[in-house]
Design a protein around this motif. Structure first.
Motif, PDB file in Angstrom:
ATOM      1  N   PHE A 124       1.925  11.733 -72.598  1.00  5.40           N
ATOM      2  CA  PHE A 124       1.394  12.018 -74.154  1.00  5.40           C
ATOM      3  C   PHE A 124      -0.148  11.277 -74.318  1.00  5.40           C
ATOM      4  O   PHE A 124      -0.830  10.838 -74.802  1.00  5.40           O
ATOM      5  CB  PHE A 124       2.116  12.138 -74.882  1.00  5.40           C
ATOM      6  CG  PHE A 124       2.098  12.353 -75.844  1.00  5.40           C
ATOM      7  CD1 PHE A 124       2.157  13.607 -76.604  1.00  5.40           C
ATOM      8  CD2 PHE A 124       1.998  11.788 -77.534  1.00  5.40           C
ATOM      9  CE1 PHE A 124       1.666  14.530 -77.997  1.00  5.40           C
ATOM     10  CE2 PHE A 124       1.465  12.346 -78.525  1.00  5.40           C
ATOM     11  CZ  PHE A 124       1.599  13.832 -79.214  1.00  5.40           C
ATOM     12  N   THR A 125      -0.350  10.555 -73.156  1.00  7.04           N
ATOM     13  CA  THR A 125      -0.932   9.407 -73.356  1.00  7.04           C
ATOM     14  C   THR A 125      -2.672   9.568 -72.680  1.00  7.04           C
ATOM     15  O   THR A 125      -2.715  10.043 -71.846  1.00  7.04           O
ATOM     16  CB  THR A 125      -0.667   7.896 -72.880  1.00  7.04           C
ATOM     17  OG1 THR A 125      -1.144   7.295 -71.451  1.00  7.04           O
ATOM     18  CG2 THR A 125       0.916   7.918 -73.436  1.00  7.04           C
ATOM     19  N   PRO A 126      -3.707   8.446 -73.083  1.00  7.39           N
ATOM     20  CA  PRO A 126      -4.487   8.633 -72.635  1.00  7.39           C
ATOM     21  C   PRO A 126      -4.721   7.917 -70.943  1.00  7.39           C
ATOM     22  O   PRO A 126      -5.802   8.031 -70.323  1.00  7.39           O
ATOM     23  CB  PRO A 126      -5.820   8.096 -72.997  1.00  7.39           C
ATOM     24  CG  PRO A 126      -5.036   7.532 -74.226  1.00  7.39           C
ATOM     25  CD  PRO A 126      -3.878   7.175 -74.247  1.00  7.39           C
ATOM     26  N   SER A 127      -3.598   6.964 -70.448  1.00  7.76           N
ATOM     27  CA  SER A 127      -4.002   6.771 -69.150  1.00  7.76           C
ATOM     28  C   SER A 127      -3.714   7.291 -68.499  1.00  7.76           C
ATOM     29  O   SER A 127      -3.154   8.614 -68.299  1.00  7.76           O
ATOM     30  CB  SER A 127      -1.887   6.029 -69.156  1.00  7.76           C
ATOM     31  OG  SER A 127      -2.053   4.736 -70.082  1.00  7.76           O
ATOM     32  N   LEU A 128      -3.578   7.178 -67.150  1.00  5.77           N
ATOM     33  CA  LEU A 128      -4.349   7.545 -66.230  1.00  5.77           C
ATOM     34  C   LEU A 128      -2.707   8.607 -65.179  1.00  5.77           C
ATOM     35  O   LEU A 128      -3.287   9.252 -65.224  1.00  5.77           O
ATOM     36  CB  LEU A 128      -4.449   6.515 -65.270  1.00  5.77           C
ATOM     37  CG  LEU A 128      -4.805   7.320 -63.404  1.00  5.77           C
ATOM     38  CD1 LEU A 128      -6.777   7.528 -63.568  1.00  5.77           C
ATOM     39  CD2 LEU A 128      -4.637   6.367 -62.007  1.00  5.77           C
ATOM     40  N   GLY A 129      -1.280   8.354 -65.711  1.00  4.20           N
ATOM     41  CA  GLY A 129      -0.339   9.089 -65.514  1.00  4.20           C
ATOM     42  C   GLY A 129      -0.590   9.664 -64.056  1.00  4.20           C
ATOM     43  O   GLY A 129      -0.996   9.781 -62.772  1.00  4.20           O
ATOM     44  N   SER A 130      -0.131  11.160 -63.638  1.00  4.99           N
ATOM     45  CA  SER A 130      -0.367  12.220 -63.162  1.00  4.99           C
ATOM     46  C   SER A 130      -1.814  12.737 -62.865  1.00  4.99           C
ATOM     47  O   SER A 130      -2.312  13.875 -62.304  1.00  4.99           O
ATOM     48  CB  SER A 130       0.469  13.275 -63.343  1.00  4.99           C
ATOM     49  OG  SER A 130       0.439  13.641 -64.569  1.00  4.99           O
ATOM     50  N   SER A 131      -3.006  12.033 -63.692  1.00  2.92           N
ATOM     51  CA  SER A 131      -4.038  13.053 -63.019  1.00  2.92           C
ATOM     52  C   SER A 131      -5.062  12.824 -62.109  1.00  2.92           C
ATOM     53  O   SER A 131      -5.538  13.587 -61.415  1.00  2.92           O
ATOM     54  CB  SER A 131      -5.277  12.439 -64.140  1.00  2.92           C
ATOM     55  OG  SER A 131      -5.774  11.224 -64.391  1.00  2.92           O
ATOM     56  N   PRO A 132      -4.500  10.920 -61.371  1.00  2.00           N
ATOM     57  CA  PRO A 132      -5.077  11.671 -60.019  1.00  2.00           C
ATOM     58  C   PRO A 132      -4.683  13.119 -58.596  1.00  2.00           C
ATOM     59  O   PRO A 132      -3.692  12.918 -58.470  1.00  2.00           O
ATOM     60  CB  PRO A 132      -5.041  10.649 -59.118  1.00  2.00           C
ATOM     61  CG  PRO A 132      -3.722   9.479 -59.672  1.00  2.00           C
ATOM     62  CD  PRO A 132      -3.483  10.456 -61.535  1.00  2.00           C
TER      63      PRO A 132
END
Ligand code: NAD
Length: 400
Positions: free
Chosen positions: A206-214
């Protein structure tokens, strides 16, 4: 009431969005509130078999040693956004969630977030050790409560940005390098994502942090036959941008500049006051205009911390556009919303839709959830109404 069978694991479980989500879920279970703000309660999503609120049980990771009840009471005493009786009625549940809270990780979160961490948060573990510890917490939560599935939702503070191109593109490479230079760069949000996905759990950022985006982490989700989606909940100013920008596009009114000033004073605002953490949020808020309009007008997004405003976010936007015969015109709007109350129902909707996607065996990025995010994974379509139609089309397919 039926026994809960689905876990919601909130990363940042004592924060404003988390506390509001928990009080909201508790109040919904008690039938104490109506369903305003909940997308999943709209008529077009009836008959889908979405899980009842009573099915969910909350636990989470946190880095501050505070009581959830006290954090929830801040919504009453400081932000004055909900009634005291609502929080009091959930007190027993909030105390139980304190018992289901485990220390998180602060690997690569930057100094502004690190300063909030209490003494009990490990500081010396490697990325691989952190993932193993987080997984142990998640597995214990699932097993001790006999949960069929757990959905991990990141509602922790926004981390500084990281250039994804510095990371290996495939999961086997990233996995090998977890304790090398690549692993050392991974922020906490990505370690939580890896921990969850590797266990086959669902993960929502729910945040703009990197998270699972890579891409390597997206590959992990597919390899473990699970699902994820993000990022950055679309709750206020950016929601309006994604509704209004298509208007200028469809009426062929060229936008010359779009300026958005945001002021608010909660803990999220304090973290975003750090220019490095702020960069992550600004990039997320600024991206969509170019994608919708097909060209990049001059834009400015500012986010300023004004303590007295607490959870009340004010956004003032000034849109300068060109009309027939080249005449310049202006649209201005002021959005005054309570940040946590805008976010919490979306977290509950996301969990409900993701739970259904889990039951139906859907894998990878849940692109049908794009309308909930400022920067939806694997979706170029940024117009809100088109994104919402993606959700309706998914519901139609599920029903059909
Ligand atoms: P908040 O500061 O009130 O809460 C964040 C919580 O996360 C705090 O309790 C903090 O201690 C905890 N935390 C920080 N780092 C952690 C870590 N590494 N592990 C575990 N816990 C950690 O912020 P908030 O207002 O609740 O917002 C939460 C997040 O959601 C922010 O990243 C924000 O940008 C994002 N978001 C909020 C909205 C909205 O409120 N409308 C919209 C979109 C996105």
């Amino acid at each position: 009431m039926p026994r809960p069978t689905i876990g919601i694991w909130l990363v940042g479980v004592k924060g404003g969005v988390a506390a509001t989500t928990i009080v909201g879920l508790c109040a919904l279970k008690q039938g104490a509130v109506d369903d305003a703000g909940l997308v999943s309660q709209l008529p077009q999503f009836r008959g889908l078999g979405l899980a009842d609120w009573s099915r969910f049980l909350v636990g989470g990771h946190e880095i501050r040693d505070v009581r959830l009840f006290d954090e929830a009471m801040r919504l009453v005493t400081e932000s004055r956004v909900i009634g005291r009786e609502l929080v009091e009625a959930c007190r027993a549940e909030l105390d139980l969630i304190d018992q289901r809270t485990r220390p998180g990780t602060i690997r690569s979160v930057g100094p502004t977030i690190e300063q909030f961490a209490s003494a009990g948060v490990p500081r010396e573990e490697s990325p691989r050790q952190a993932i193993a510890r987080l997984q142990k917490d998640l597995s214990e939560f699932q097993q001790s409560h006999g949960l069929e599935h757990v959905i991990v939702v990141n509602v922790a503070s926004t981390e500084p940005p990281l250039d994804r191109s510095l990371l290996p593109a495939s999961w086997p490479e990233l996995e090998r390098e977890l304790d090398g230079p690549a692993g050392g760069r991974l922020p906490a949000s990505t370690l939580y994502a890896i921990a969850a996905l590797d266990l086959g759990l669902s993960y929502i950022n729910f945040t703009p942090s990197l998270g699972s985006s890579p891409p390597a982490v997206g590959e992990l989700a597919r390899l473990r036959r699970t699902r994820h989606m993000g990022c950055d909940g679309k709750t206020g100013e950016t929601l309006l941008k994604s509704v209004l920008a298509p208007l200028f596009f469809c009426r062929h009114l060229p936008v010359m500049s779009w300026v958005g000033h945001n002021i608010f004073g909660n803990m999220d605002g304090k973290v975003l006051n750090d220019p490095v953490n702020k960069q992550t949020k600004i990039a997320s808020k600024d991206r969509l205009l170019g994608q919708i309009l097909g060209y990049r007008p001059q834009t400015l997004v500012s986010i300023e911390y004004i303590e007295s405003l607490g959870d009340w976010k004010t956004a003032w936007d000034h849109v300068h556009f060109r009309g027939f015969l080249g005449t310049p015109m202006t649209l201005q709007f002021i959005w005054q919303g309570c940040d946590s109350l805008l976010a919490a129902p979306l977290v509950l909707d996301l969990v409900r839709f993701t739970e259904l996607a889990w039951r139906r065996g859907e894998l990878g990025a849940l692109t049908f959830l794009a309308s909930f995010f400022k920067s939806p994974y694997e979706v170029d379509q940024q117009s809100f109404i088109h994104q919402f139609q993606m959700l309706e089309a998914w519901a139609g397919r599920e029903r059909g």
